[in-house]
Enzyme design. Structure first.
Site, PDB file in Angstrom:
ATOM      1  N   LEU A  50       0.814  -1.218   0.000  1.00 42.02           N
ATOM      2  CA  LEU A  50       0.000   0.000   0.000  1.00 42.02           C
ATOM      3  C   LEU A  50       0.849   1.270   0.000  1.00 42.02           C
ATOM      4  O   LEU A  50       1.909   1.318   0.606  1.00 42.02           O
ATOM      5  CB  LEU A  50      -0.929  -0.002   1.224  1.00 42.02           C
ATOM      6  N   GLY A  53      -1.662   6.429  -2.673  1.00 44.86           N
ATOM      7  CA  GLY A  53      -2.791   6.301  -3.603  1.00 44.86           C
ATOM      8  C   GLY A  53      -3.876   5.430  -2.980  1.00 44.86           C
ATOM      9  O   GLY A  53      -5.062   5.787  -2.959  1.00 44.86           O
ATOM     10  N   HIS A  54      -3.471   4.269  -2.463  1.00 41.94           N
ATOM     11  CA  HIS A  54      -4.439   3.412  -1.766  1.00 41.94           C
ATOM     12  C   HIS A  54      -5.032   4.152  -0.559  1.00 41.94           C
ATOM     13  O   HIS A  54      -6.239   4.086  -0.307  1.00 41.94           O
ATOM     14  CB  HIS A  54      -3.754   2.143  -1.242  1.00 41.94           C
ATOM     15  N   SER A 205       2.259   0.265  -6.732  1.00 42.12           N
ATOM     16  CA  SER A 205       3.064  -0.691  -5.955  1.00 42.12           C
ATOM     17  C   SER A 205       4.298  -1.099  -6.760  1.00 42.12           C
ATOM     18  O   SER A 205       5.342  -1.424  -6.199  1.00 42.12           O
ATOM     19  CB  SER A 205       2.236  -1.931  -5.627  1.00 42.12           C
TER      20      SER A 205
END
Ligand code: AMP
Length: 299
Positions: A50, A53-54, A205
């Site tokens: 993560l 953005g997540h 990622s």
């Protein structure tokens, strides 16, 4: 931390408040008790590793729902390439840390493939009215069948009110909307803006696997998209795509896989521009043998 795991060998964490479920039964029991008290459930599917953005999706879910569930699951059925699957970063401890820093009431669900799929780790076949054949669909065989299958499983278990997806994977976002309307899944799908590094590089990622040099060079994708947007005001889609192809040919770090200026509803390439339609430009390119994707709105 409430963590029942004889399924996964998880290290011990200090985040004692976090609920980290590894079995479908735990999720089912938790959802049932939440539904009794009329709580809204926000769901954010992720494959872990993560980043911010997540985090932006998770924060939006926390703001808009009484409960948020984040799944951390590297879905084997959506990878067409086993070495890509093997190399996918696995950073569960950091992921739990990042989530606990957003809100310690968030529930994490991180099943094994066997636990989620039971004995049949395989994709079902989906028809997304042609969306699945464009762009990523041309280059990643079976990818969207894997995405459809895993989301079907998660949605039917979690029964979220709202589910959050990034525009970073814009084609996926449109396909998930189609999945939900076509198969009547009763989930509200919310698209979230792309979160970028300062250089303009879309967070991913996969960026963790780039060398320092490649990471600097990778902002080229976003710069090219922005310049293409300027050109699209006065030039045809074909001309702009041609220009992008030439720019990538001149760049010694990148191999362009595709560029497509497409209608956002059909994802089909634009032949003639129309004022009433909305368009985006999409790019997939390799740097350091790592595949990056990005897109921006053109109007
Ligand atoms: P992944 O873990 O890569 O499967 O991504 C999980 C979700 O996060 C997907 O809906 C992605 O589109 C979204 N996501 C990934 N990177 C970003 C980003 N840079 N900005 C916004 N959403 C993102």
């Amino acid at each position: 931390m409430q963590i029942s795991s004889n399924v996964l060998d998880l290290p011990s964490f200090n985040f004692y408040k976090m609920k980290v479920f590894t079995t479908r039964k735990e999720v089912f029991t938790f959802i049932n008790s939440s539904k009794k008290s009329n709580k809204t459930i926000g769901y954010v599917p992720t494959m872990g590793a993560l980043h911010n953005g997540h985090a932006s999706l998770i924060e939006q879910s926390v703001t808009e729902n009484s409960i948020t569930i984040v799944s951390v699951f590297i879905n084997p059925t959506q990878f067409d390439n086993s070495s890509d699957l093997d190399k996918y970063p696995r950073t569960l401890e950091n992921d739990i840390n990042l989530i606990s820093n957003i809100d310690s009431s968030i529930v994490i669900f991180t099943p094994t493939a066997k636990e989620l799929y039971q004995d049949n780790v395989a994709s079902k076949k989906y028809f997304f009215d042609g969306l699945e054949h464009e762009m990523e669909g041309k280059h990643r065989a079976g990818h969207f069948d894997g995405v459809g299958t895993v989301l079907d499983l998660f949605f039917s278990l979690i029964t979220p009110t709202n589910a959050y997806f990034g525009e970073k994977d814009f084609q996926q976002l449109q396909i998930v909307k189609k999945l939900v309307t076509k198969y009547n899944l009763g989930v509200n799908i919310i698209g979230c803006a792309i979160f970028r590094e300062q250089s303009g590089l879309a967070m991913s990622s996969r960026n963790e696997r780039l060398s320092t040099k490649a990471r600097q060079e990778a902002s080229f994708i976003n710069k090219t998209l922005i310049e293409a947007k300027e050109q699209f005001y006065t030039k045809s889609a074909a001309k702009v795509e041609g220009w992008v192809i030439k720019e990538f040919e001149k760049n010694k770090y990148f191999n362009l896989e595709y560029v497509s200026i497409a209608n956002i509803k059909t994802l089909k390439p634009v032949k003639r521009k129309s004022k009433n339609q909305q368009y985006r430009i999409f790019i997939a390119a390799f740097i350091d043998n790592i595949r990056l994707i990005d897109n921006i709105a053109l109007n």
